[in-house]
Design a protein around this motif. Structure first.
Motif, PDB file in Angstrom:
ATOM      1  N   ALA A  73       0.805   5.684  -1.011  1.00 57.36           N
ATOM      2  CA  ALA A  73       0.259   6.760  -1.665  1.00 57.36           C
ATOM      3  C   ALA A  73       0.882   7.294  -2.857  1.00 57.36           C
ATOM      4  O   ALA A  73       0.351   8.142  -3.704  1.00 57.36           O
ATOM      5  N   ARG A  74       1.991   6.854  -3.088  1.00 55.90           N
ATOM      6  CA  ARG A  74       2.700   7.443  -4.311  1.00 55.90           C
ATOM      7  C   ARG A  74       2.999   6.335  -5.461  1.00 55.90           C
ATOM      8  O   ARG A  74       3.051   5.527  -5.254  1.00 55.90           O
ATOM      9  N   ALA A 114      -5.395   4.032   6.848  1.00 48.81           N
ATOM     10  CA  ALA A 114      -5.277   3.353   5.743  1.00 48.81           C
ATOM     11  C   ALA A 114      -5.563   1.714   5.911  1.00 48.81           C
ATOM     12  O   ALA A 114      -6.476   1.077   5.210  1.00 48.81           O
ATOM     13  N   GLU A 136       6.280   2.356   7.049  1.00 50.05           N
ATOM     14  CA  GLU A 136       6.740   3.084   8.369  1.00 50.05           C
ATOM     15  C   GLU A 136       6.120   4.518   8.164  1.00 50.05           C
ATOM     16  O   GLU A 136       5.862   4.997   6.901  1.00 50.05           O
ATOM     17  N   GLU A 137       5.595   5.097   9.083  1.00 49.21           N
ATOM     18  CA  GLU A 137       4.760   6.490   9.260  1.00 49.21           C
ATOM     19  C   GLU A 137       5.147   7.673   8.507  1.00 49.21           C
ATOM     20  O   GLU A 137       4.596   8.324   7.519  1.00 49.21           O
ATOM     21  N   THR A 193       0.704  -1.158   0.012  1.00 48.24           N
ATOM     22  CA  THR A 193       0.043   0.150  -0.027  1.00 48.24           C
ATOM     23  C   THR A 193       1.068   1.350   0.020  1.00 48.24           C
ATOM     24  O   THR A 193       1.815   1.046   0.848  1.00 48.24           O
ATOM     25  N   ALA A 233      -7.076   9.462  -2.494  1.00 49.43           N
ATOM     26  CA  ALA A 233      -7.219  10.545  -1.498  1.00 49.43           C
ATOM     27  C   ALA A 233      -7.161  11.951  -2.133  1.00 49.43           C
ATOM     28  O   ALA A 233      -6.813  11.954  -3.063  1.00 49.43           O
ATOM     29  N   LEU A 247       1.024  -5.184   2.657  1.00 48.50           N
ATOM     30  CA  LEU A 247       2.101  -4.506   3.370  1.00 48.50           C
ATOM     31  C   LEU A 247       1.772  -2.968   3.488  1.00 48.50           C
ATOM     32  O   LEU A 247       1.412  -2.419   2.661  1.00 48.50           O
ATOM     33  N   PHE A 248       2.239  -2.404   4.868  1.00 43.75           N
ATOM     34  CA  PHE A 248       1.960  -1.036   5.122  1.00 43.75           C
ATOM     35  C   PHE A 248       3.331  -0.545   5.753  1.00 43.75           C
ATOM     36  O   PHE A 248       3.963  -1.128   6.729  1.00 43.75           O
ATOM     37  N   VAL A 294      -1.523  -0.910  -3.975  1.00 37.58           N
ATOM     38  CA  VAL A 294      -2.999  -0.397  -3.684  1.00 37.58           C
ATOM     39  C   VAL A 294      -2.826   0.916  -3.313  1.00 37.58           C
ATOM     40  O   VAL A 294      -1.891   1.275  -2.390  1.00 37.58           O
ATOM     41  N   MET A 295      -3.654   1.660  -4.088  1.00 32.74           N
ATOM     42  CA  MET A 295      -3.597   3.342  -3.585  1.00 32.74           C
ATOM     43  C   MET A 295      -4.972   3.819  -3.244  1.00 32.74           C
ATOM     44  O   MET A 295      -5.950   3.519  -3.822  1.00 32.74           O
ATOM     45  N   THR A 302       8.245   7.697   6.128  1.00 32.74           N
ATOM     46  CA  THR A 302       8.820   7.288   4.996  1.00 32.74           C
ATOM     47  C   THR A 302       7.992   6.268   3.927  1.00 32.74           C
ATOM     48  O   THR A 302       8.451   6.350   2.865  1.00 32.74           O
ATOM     49  N   GLN A 329      -2.342  13.139   0.355  1.00 39.88           N
ATOM     50  CA  GLN A 329      -2.667  11.925   0.033  1.00 39.88           C
ATOM     51  C   GLN A 329      -2.352  10.989   1.087  1.00 39.88           C
ATOM     52  O   GLN A 329      -2.878   9.739   1.238  1.00 39.88           O
TER      53      GLN A 329
HETATM   54  N1  SAH Z   1       5.047   9.648   3.721  1.00 38.82           N
HETATM   55  C1  SAH Z   1       4.780   8.258   3.288  1.00 38.82           C
HETATM   56  C2  SAH Z   1       3.368   7.944   3.823  1.00 38.82           C
HETATM   57  C3  SAH Z   1       3.368   6.948   4.872  1.00 38.82           C
HETATM   58  S1  SAH Z   1       1.972   6.743   5.690  1.00 38.82           S
HETATM   59  C4  SAH Z   1       4.645   8.007   1.796  1.00 38.82           C
HETATM   60  O1  SAH Z   1       4.715   8.956   1.205  1.00 38.82           O
HETATM   61  O2  SAH Z   1       4.709   6.744   1.426  1.00 38.82           O
HETATM   62  C5  SAH Z   1       2.002   5.192   6.313  1.00 38.82           C
HETATM   63  C6  SAH Z   1       1.326   4.229   5.400  1.00 38.82           C
HETATM   64  O3  SAH Z   1      -0.022   4.154   5.246  1.00 38.82           O
HETATM   65  C7  SAH Z   1       1.975   4.110   4.074  1.00 38.82           C
HETATM   66  O4  SAH Z   1       3.321   3.289   3.957  1.00 38.82           O
HETATM   67  C8  SAH Z   1       0.882   3.119   3.535  1.00 38.82           C
HETATM   68  O5  SAH Z   1       1.220   1.830   3.925  1.00 38.82           O
HETATM   69  C9  SAH Z   1      -0.284   3.765   4.131  1.00 38.82           C
HETATM   70  N2  SAH Z   1      -0.932   4.853   3.417  1.00 38.82           N
HETATM   71  C10 SAH Z   1      -0.846   5.891   3.866  1.00 38.82           C
HETATM   72  N3  SAH Z   1      -1.806   6.844   2.979  1.00 38.82           N
HETATM   73  C11 SAH Z   1      -2.069   5.930   1.995  1.00 38.82           C
HETATM   74  C12 SAH Z   1      -2.930   6.099   0.759  1.00 38.82           C
HETATM   75  N4  SAH Z   1      -3.317   7.110   0.394  1.00 38.82           N
HETATM   76  N5  SAH Z   1      -2.898   4.979  -0.166  1.00 38.82           N
HETATM   77  C13 SAH Z   1      -2.390   3.692   0.115  1.00 38.82           C
HETATM   78  N6  SAH Z   1      -1.635   3.559   1.557  1.00 38.82           N
HETATM   79  C14 SAH Z   1      -1.634   4.618   2.339  1.00 38.82           C
END
Ligand code: SAH
Length: 234
Positions: free
Chosen positions: A81-82, A148, A115-116, A79, A136, A112-113, A132-133, A118, A141
């Motif tokens: 957001a990028r 999540a 670290e907050e 998972t 948002a 998989l999720f 998976v995105m 990075t 995002q």
């Molecule tokens: N700054 C980090 C965000 C980490 S948020 C980055 O740019 O990737 C922590 C975790 O929450 C992410 O690693 C992902 O597993 C999940 N998450 C947060 N927002 C999400 C989104 N829009 N889509 C999918 N997973 C997300």
């Protein structure tokens, strides 16, 4: 559907997020929590945030490496957001649930999720078949980790309580540990034969991994590939 799915949190910094994840999971009927190198665990804040889901924390499997946490998994979903530098097939949480419901009868599945701060690293994404995105707000995002997890878990629940579609079972694909053994065999030979320069690997291995990840080879096919490598070396 839900029994073969594990939620894997990587290098989680805030124990409160681990607790909130446990609660989100239990509310939606998911039970299998895996923690790779959590910063603080076990932890009282995690227990407080888990509320009635402390059993999920007690049964959580803690490991040092992602490879250990998903060794027996055949479908691995990351998972993020990028968009990644080597993009994977992208799914919404809803499409993710339908991909999973096609396989969850027979395959072990990991979501998989990261670290907050990075998120998932490239090396962690290299294990994944899909990304998976959560769609948002473009201007913001990145959801809280446990939020999540909640959204993904909710969509899995919707799929789990829907009547099953008449789908053909897909063939069993190789596990993460079988794939890792293949990749290290391949890499070792490519270095030996000077196709990969270990000083300047140019992301060749991640690119090759991506090719084989797309193919979802079956265990027998991985054995054939390894046999081919050995035969060519001889
Ligand atoms: N700054 C980090 C965000 C980490 S948020 C980055 O740019 O990737 C922590 C975790 O929450 C992410 O690693 C992902 O597993 C999940 N998450 C947060 N927002 C999400 C989104 N829009 N889509 C999918 N997973 C997300």
């Amino acid at each position: 559907l839900l029994n073969n799915i594990r939620i894997v949190l990587l290098h989680t910094t805030h124990p409160g997020n681990i607790g909130a994840t446990a609660r989100a999971m239990k509310n939606m009927g998911l039970e299998r929590l895996y923690l790779v190198k959590p910063k603080h665990f076990p932890n009282s804040e995690a227990e407080a945030r888990a509320s009635g889901a402390t059993d999920i924390l007690e049964n959580a499997v803690v490991s040092d490496t992602l490879g250990d946490a998903i060794a027996d998994c055949q479908l691995i979903i990351g998972t993020s957001a990028r968009e990644r530098s080597l993009p994977l097939p992208l799914l919404t949480p809803r499409d993710c649930s339908s991909v999973i419901s096609r396989e969850a009868d027979s395959a072990q599945i990991a979501i998989l999720f990261g670290e907050e701060r990075t998120g998932l690293t490239n090396e962690q994404i290299d294990y994944c078949h899909y990304q998976v995105m959560i769609p948002a707000n473009d201007a913001y995002q990145s959801l809280n980790l446990a939020a999540a997890v909640q959204i993904i878990a909710y969509e899995l629940r919707i799929a789990a309580i829907s009547p099953p579609a008449n789908q053909n079972a897909s063939p069993a694909s190789a596990t993460a540990s079988e794939m890792e053994a293949f990749y290290s065999h391949l890499q070792q030979v490519l270095i030996e034969k000077k196709f990969i320069d270990p000083e300047q690997p140019k992301r060749l291995m991640p690119k090759l991994r991506r090719l084989f990840t797309r193919a979802r080879p079956e265990p027998e096919e991985v054995n054939i590939l390894r046999g081919v490598i050995s035969a060519l070396i001889k």
